[in-house]
Design an enzyme around this catalytic site. Structure first.
Site, PDB file in Angstrom:
ATOM      1  N   GLY A  48      47.107  26.484  69.835  1.00 37.75           N
ATOM      2  CA  GLY A  48      48.049  27.306  69.097  1.00 37.75           C
ATOM      3  C   GLY A  48      47.609  28.760  69.488  1.00 37.75           C
ATOM      4  N   LEU A  80      49.971  30.896  70.623  1.00 38.73           N
ATOM      5  CA  LEU A  80      50.158  30.942  72.109  1.00 38.73           C
ATOM      6  C   LEU A  80      50.637  32.475  72.556  1.00 38.73           C
ATOM      7  CD1 LEU A  80      52.769  27.841  71.582  1.00 38.73           C
ATOM      8  CD2 LEU A  80      50.103  27.801  72.065  1.00 38.73           C
ATOM      9  N   HIS A  91      49.954  30.376  77.952  1.00 39.70           N
ATOM     10  CA  HIS A  91      50.087  28.930  77.441  1.00 39.70           C
ATOM     11  C   HIS A  91      51.674  28.926  77.753  1.00 39.70           C
ATOM     12  CE1 HIS A  91      47.127  29.994  74.078  1.00 39.70           C
ATOM     13  NE2 HIS A  91      46.770  28.720  74.709  1.00 39.70           N
ATOM     14  N   LYS A  94      42.066  29.410  83.798  1.00 34.67           N
ATOM     15  CA  LYS A  94      41.162  30.533  83.171  1.00 34.67           C
ATOM     16  C   LYS A  94      39.801  29.430  82.751  1.00 34.67           C
ATOM     17  CE  LYS A  94      41.005  32.096  79.049  1.00 34.67           C
ATOM     18  NZ  LYS A  94      40.015  31.883  78.253  1.00 34.67           N
TER      19      LYS A  94
END
Ligand code: PAF
Length: 288
Positions: free
Chosen positions: A31, A33, A37, A151
């Site tokens: 979450g 976001l 994302h 990442k």
């Protein structure tokens, strides 16, 4: 977009989609976001017919002194972003659904080979938490494709190895790191930085770029072990001077994550460093 909390409902939805011949894409998240994302969701949408995104802040991957309690939870804003992106289903499991008998009693999935160094050394047990929850989510969602950000380079390598070793019928895709305008890798943890730390934060990526540039341009023949070690030492010193507390700065072979040698062509520079109590990670991959 539909929001699903129960495993039974999730399985029925996936069964229905698969019965129509649809290819299922999956983006697991914790979450909060951001554009990084959303890029994963868009990649999943571009190669799949039906995309499920999960939001679950996984307690098993946080160490005792880490930021589980203060990890940002922004569900309503996350839902809006997912709707806008065109995500089909949001899966929101609860902790007691994932770990019904608690964390200690739950079966763990461990990938020993790639998890000893780098983030694995600094955050003992972290990757066991990641691979355990990702296995559970893969079994629940049964995706054809799952998309993760580059990442978290080591995380992506560990999840690929897990899927391969356990013959999981899922293709694991990586998506290039999405960056802010000044180069800082997007991360939910960037929100912990104050204004002055935020200015310094960009220096992590600049340092990686400088090391990559030196590796590619400063050696008349291939760099050897001492050169890699010197570049790592120099970069750590520069980060310290800029106000970071470096955790690790390692030049590795991209496929094994072991220290790079003169024989390696595919190289990744992995870095983690603290600004105050905020731990940032980033990486660059190059071909020599
Ligand atoms: O990268 C993350 O956000 C998490 O580690 C993941 C893959 C969702 C597992 O909890």
């Amino acid at each position: 977009m539909i929001t699903i909390q129960r495993e039974k409902e999730l399985r029925a939805t996936i069964r229905q989609q698969k019965s129509q011949g649809k290819r299922i894409g999956f983006v697991p998240t914790m979450g909060n976001l951001h554009d990084g994302h959303i890029a994963l969701v868009k990649q999943a949408l571009s190669i799949c017919d039906y995309v499920v995104t999960s939001i679950f802040v996984n307690p098993l991957q946080f160490g005792a002194n880490e930021d589980l309690d203060k990890y940002p939870r922004t569900l309503e804003a996350d839902k809006d972003r997912l709707v806008q992106a065109g995500n089909h289903a949001l899966f929101l499991p609860k902790t007691d659904q994932i770990y019904p008998e608690g964390l200690d009693q739950h079966t763990k999935v461990v990938v020993p080979s790639l998890t000893q160094d780098h983030c694995g050394a600094s955050r003992p047990g972290h990757f066991d938490g990641v691979t355990t929850v990702v296995s559970i989510l893969f079994n629940m969602v049964q995706p054809d494709v799952a998309v993760f950000g580059q990442k978290d380079f080591q995380q992506l390598a560990v999840i690929r190895k897990m899927a391969q070793d356990l013959h999981m019928p899922v293709t694991v895709e990586g998506h290039p790191t999405v960056r802010e305008e000044d180069g800082l890798a997007m991360s939910s943890r960037n929100g912990y930085l104050d204004a002055s730390q935020r200015k310094v934060a960009t220096f992590l990526y600049q340092t990686l770029q400088q090391t990559a540039d030196k590796l590619q341009n400063s050696f008349s023949s291939k760099p050897v072990n001492e050169d890699f070690a010197q570049l790592e030492t120099d970069a750590r010193a520069k980060l310290t001077e800029a106000g970071f507390r470096p955790d690790y700065y390692n030049i590795v072979a991209s496929n094994t994550l072991r220290p790079a040698t003169a024989d390696d062509k595919e190289i990744t520079i992995l870095a983690a460093a603290y600004l105050g109590t905020t731990r940032l990670i980033d990486n660059i991959s190059i071909t020599l």
